[in-house]
Design a protein around this motif. Structure first.
Motif, PDB file in Angstrom:
ATOM      1  N   GLN A  32       7.070  -8.577  -8.493  1.00 46.06           N
ATOM      2  CA  GLN A  32       6.240  -8.367  -7.315  1.00 46.06           C
ATOM      3  C   GLN A  32       6.919  -7.412  -6.335  1.00 46.06           C
ATOM      4  N   LYS A  36       5.294  -3.908  -4.993  1.00 42.85           N
ATOM      5  CA  LYS A  36       5.082  -3.726  -3.559  1.00 42.85           C
ATOM      6  C   LYS A  36       5.926  -2.595  -2.990  1.00 42.85           C
ATOM      7  N   ASP A  38       9.218  -2.643  -2.701  1.00 46.73           N
ATOM      8  CA  ASP A  38      10.284  -3.223  -1.875  1.00 46.73           C
ATOM      9  C   ASP A  38      11.639  -2.764  -2.410  1.00 46.73           C
ATOM     10  N   LYS A  86      -1.807  -2.681  -9.727  1.00 50.68           N
ATOM     11  CA  LYS A  86      -1.693  -2.547  -8.272  1.00 50.68           C
ATOM     12  C   LYS A  86      -2.051  -1.147  -7.791  1.00 50.68           C
ATOM     13  N   CYS A 132       1.825   2.602  -1.873  1.00 51.91           N
ATOM     14  CA  CYS A 132       1.399   1.560  -0.933  1.00 51.91           C
ATOM     15  C   CYS A 132       1.299   2.073   0.490  1.00 51.91           C
ATOM     16  N   TYR A 149       7.157  -2.647   7.658  1.00 49.33           N
ATOM     17  CA  TYR A 149       7.365  -3.068   6.261  1.00 49.33           C
ATOM     18  C   TYR A 149       8.840  -3.333   5.986  1.00 49.33           C
TER      19      TYR A 149
END
Length: 261
Positions: A32, A36, A38, A86, A132, A149
């Motif tokens: 995940q 995303k 990250d 995604k 994103c 973020y």
């Protein structure tokens, strides 16, 4: 004896290796983080060398290099499909997968596979980060969202953002509302609640742990904000959603997956 018979016999043996596989929560949270974008979380995972940690991981080959390569292929396949779901362009996702898996042919050391793994996951993560955060907002708002973020676990104020951008708080507040339709505080809250939903669904953190990790002033404040945003308490949300759901499309649902792999 066929392979199925061999497995049934092995499974029935008293001396079969009973080492348990690691819980899927950690693995899912890693995937995940990649989808995303990250970067911080994925880089931390790489620095901890979790890919090389054999505890709780299945043995796919008696040869340690081959075993690691098999796990590399599985990781790449999972990330490819999740990133595609995604929003990553399907052809790009599969071309990246093919590129990195083919690179395995020239690698013959554990450290070499580990280095390729880290490069692969960070490449996917960086591309998902850009995806994103790509939008039609002005530079100020794009930087503002990027800051939120990157600092989602901290307490963020409009003053923090205005100092980061070198503009007045009142100007930034008006611009943010104009371009996004939300106030800065409402946007920050929504991002924190979205992160809380993920933690409730995919981790074992307690309510107070989640409240502290996301810098809510108290557990009761977190519960109140969550209820207002989601329409139910965090406990109710966890009761309904606390399962690992990979959401991987089957090949039957997506013919192109079957064509390419």
């Amino acid at each position: 004896m066929g392979y199925q018979d061999e497995w049934l016999l092995l499974e029935a043996e008293d001396d079969i290796d009973e080492a348990e596989h690691r819980p899927p929560t950690e693995e899912f949270l890693f995937y995940q983080a990649v989808t995303k974008g990250d970067i911080e979380a994925v880089r931390k995972n790489c620095e901890q060398e979790r890919f090389l940690d054999s505890e709780g991981v299945g043995v796919l080959s008696r040869n340690p290099i081959t075993n690691l390569k098999y796990h590399f292929v599985i990781t790449t396949a999972m990330i490819t499909r999740l990133c595609k779901q995604k929003g990553m362009e399907l052809e790009q996702a599969f071309r990246m997968s093919d590129f990195y898996i083919q690179k395995l042919d020239d690698i013959h050391t554990v450290q070499g596979v580990r280095n390729l793994h880290d490069e692969m996951v960070l490449d996917y993560t960086e591309k998902m980060r850009r995806f994103c955060h790509s939008n039609t907002n002005s530079r100020h708002i794009s930087v503002c969202k990027e800051y939120i973020y990157s600092h989602i676990k901290e307490r963020i104020t409009i003053e923090d953002l205005s100092d980061e951008l070198g503009v007045s708080a009142s100007y930034l507040s008006r611009l943010f509302k104009k371009e996004t339709g939300d106030s800065v505080s409402a946007y920050i809250r929504s991002q924190k609640i979205d992160m809380a939903k993920n933690l409730l669904q995919y981790s074992e953190y307690s309510m107070i742990d989640i409240a502290n990790r996301l810098s809510f002033s108290s557990q009761s404040h977190f519960i109140q904000q969550f209820r207002e945003y989601v329409g139910m308490t965090p406990k109710k949300y966890r009761d309904l959603h606390h399962t690992i759901h990979w959401e991987i499309e089957s090949e039957a649902e997506n013919p192109k997956l079957e064509e390419q792999h």
